[in-house]
Design a protein around this motif. Structure first.
Motif, short mmCIF file in Angstrom:
data_model
loop_
_atom_site.label_atom_id
_atom_site.label_comp_id
_atom_site.label_asym_id
_atom_site.label_seq_id
_atom_site.Cartn_x
_atom_site.Cartn_y
_atom_site.Cartn_z
N LEU A 1 0.19 5.22 -11.41
CA LEU A 1 0.35 4.00 -10.61
C LEU A 1 -0.77 3.00 -10.88
O LEU A 1 -0.54 1.80 -10.87
N GLU A 2 -1.98 3.48 -11.13
CA GLU A 2 -3.10 2.59 -11.46
C GLU A 2 -2.83 1.85 -12.77
O GLU A 2 -3.18 0.69 -12.91
N PHE B 1 1.56 -1.65 -6.03
CA PHE B 1 0.66 -1.44 -4.89
C PHE B 1 -0.70 -2.08 -5.13
O PHE B 1 -1.24 -1.98 -6.21
N ARG C 1 -1.53 9.07 -9.13
CA ARG C 1 -2.38 7.90 -8.90
C ARG C 1 -2.73 7.21 -10.23
O ARG C 1 -2.68 5.98 -10.32
N ARG D 1 -0.74 -0.96 -12.03
CA ARG D 1 -1.47 -2.01 -11.30
C ARG D 1 -2.15 -2.96 -12.24
O ARG D 1 -2.41 -4.11 -11.90
N SER E 1 0.81 -1.21 0.00
CA SER E 1 0.00 0.00 0.00
C SER E 1 0.85 1.27 0.00
O SER E 1 1.99 1.27 0.46
N LEU E 2 0.23 2.34 -0.51
CA LEU E 2 0.89 3.63 -0.67
C LEU E 2 -0.07 4.73 -0.24
O LEU E 2 -1.27 4.66 -0.52
N GLN F 1 -3.14 -1.22 -2.88
CA GLN F 1 -4.02 -0.17 -2.37
C GLN F 1 -3.29 1.16 -2.41
O GLN F 1 -2.13 1.25 -1.98
N ILE F 2 -3.97 2.21 -2.91
CA ILE F 2 -3.40 3.55 -2.96
C ILE F 2 -4.36 4.49 -2.24
O ILE F 2 -5.55 4.55 -2.56
N GLU G 1 -4.92 8.59 -0.64
CA GLU G 1 -4.54 9.98 -0.89
C GLU G 1 -4.87 10.83 0.32
O GLU G 1 -5.91 10.64 0.95
N ILE H 1 -0.29 8.79 -0.90
CA ILE H 1 0.23 9.97 -1.58
C ILE H 1 -0.27 11.17 -0.79
O ILE H 1 -1.48 11.42 -0.73
#
Length: 161
Positions: free
Chosen positions: A43-44, A54, A40, A47, A25-26, A56-57, A59, A28
Motif C-alpha cells: 500500500l505504501e 490512503f 503495508r 501511496r 485512512s486504513l 494514513q495507514i 496497524e 490493518i
C-alpha cells in the motif's frame, strides 16, 4: 461564428476536478506481523503513485489494539483478520464490538479460510467485503473501488461459497 466548448456541446460531460474517490485512512488488524508489514509495503508503494488510496495507514496486532485504534483514529476502512491465533476472540467478535461502540467506518474481513458460514456471518454483520489473504493483493484494487462506492466486494473464492 463562435464554436461551443466541449462541455457546452456535450452537457453530460463534466471535467473530473477532484479525481476519483479515495479513503483517507486504513487500519490493518492482523496478528501476523509479516503479513501486516507486507500489505503495508504494498500500500505504501501505491501511496507514492497517483493511485494512492490512503493518506494514513495504521496497524493493530491484537483485538484490543484494533478496537482502541478504531475508536481513537476512526479509520475509513479496517481490514480485519478473521483469526487472532493467540487470543480467544475472533474477527467477527471484534466486528460486533466495533458495531457496539458505533464505529462509523467500513470493515472488510481478510482470512485464510473460505468457510461459507463465516462469509455469511461477516456479510450479515455488515462487512463491506471478504477476501482471502492469498488473493488480497490481486483483488484489492477492485475491492477498494467497490468499497469506496458503498458496494460489497467478495473475492473469487468467497463469492463462490
Amino acid at each position: 461564428m463562435v464554436m461551443p466548448s466541449v462541455i457546452e456541446a456535450y452537457p453530460g460531460l463534466t471535467p473530473q476536478v477532484s479525481g476519483p474517490k479515495r479513503f483517507r485512512s486504513l487500519l490493518i488488524a492482523d496478528d501476523d506481523s509479516q503479513y501486516r508489514q507486507g500489505l503495508r509495503a504494498f500500500l505504501e508503494l501505491s501511496r507514492q503513485s497517483s493511485s494512492a488510496w490512503f493518506q494514513q495507514i495504521y496497524e493493530a496486532s491484537s483485538s484490543s489494539d484494533c478496537i482502541n485504534m478504531a475508536i481513537a483514529h476512526r479509520p475509513d476502512l479496517i481490514l480485519l483478520d478473521l483469526e487472532f491465533l493467540d487470543e480467544e476472540v475472533s474477527g467477527l467478535e471484534i466486528f460486533e464490538k466495533l458495531k457496539a461502540v458505533s464505529y462509523p467506518g467500513k470493515i472488510a474481513i481478510i482470512s485464510g479460510h473460505s468457510s461459507a458460514g463465516e462469509i455469511f456471518k461477516a456479510i450479515k454483520l455488515g462487512a463491506c467485503g471478504y477476501l482471502l489473504k492469498d488473493q488480497l493483493v490481486a483483488h484489492l484494487p477492485a475491492a477498494l473501488s467497490a468499497w469506496v462506492e458503498n458496494r460489497v466486494y467478495l473475492g473469487t473464492e468467497a463469492a463462490t461459497r
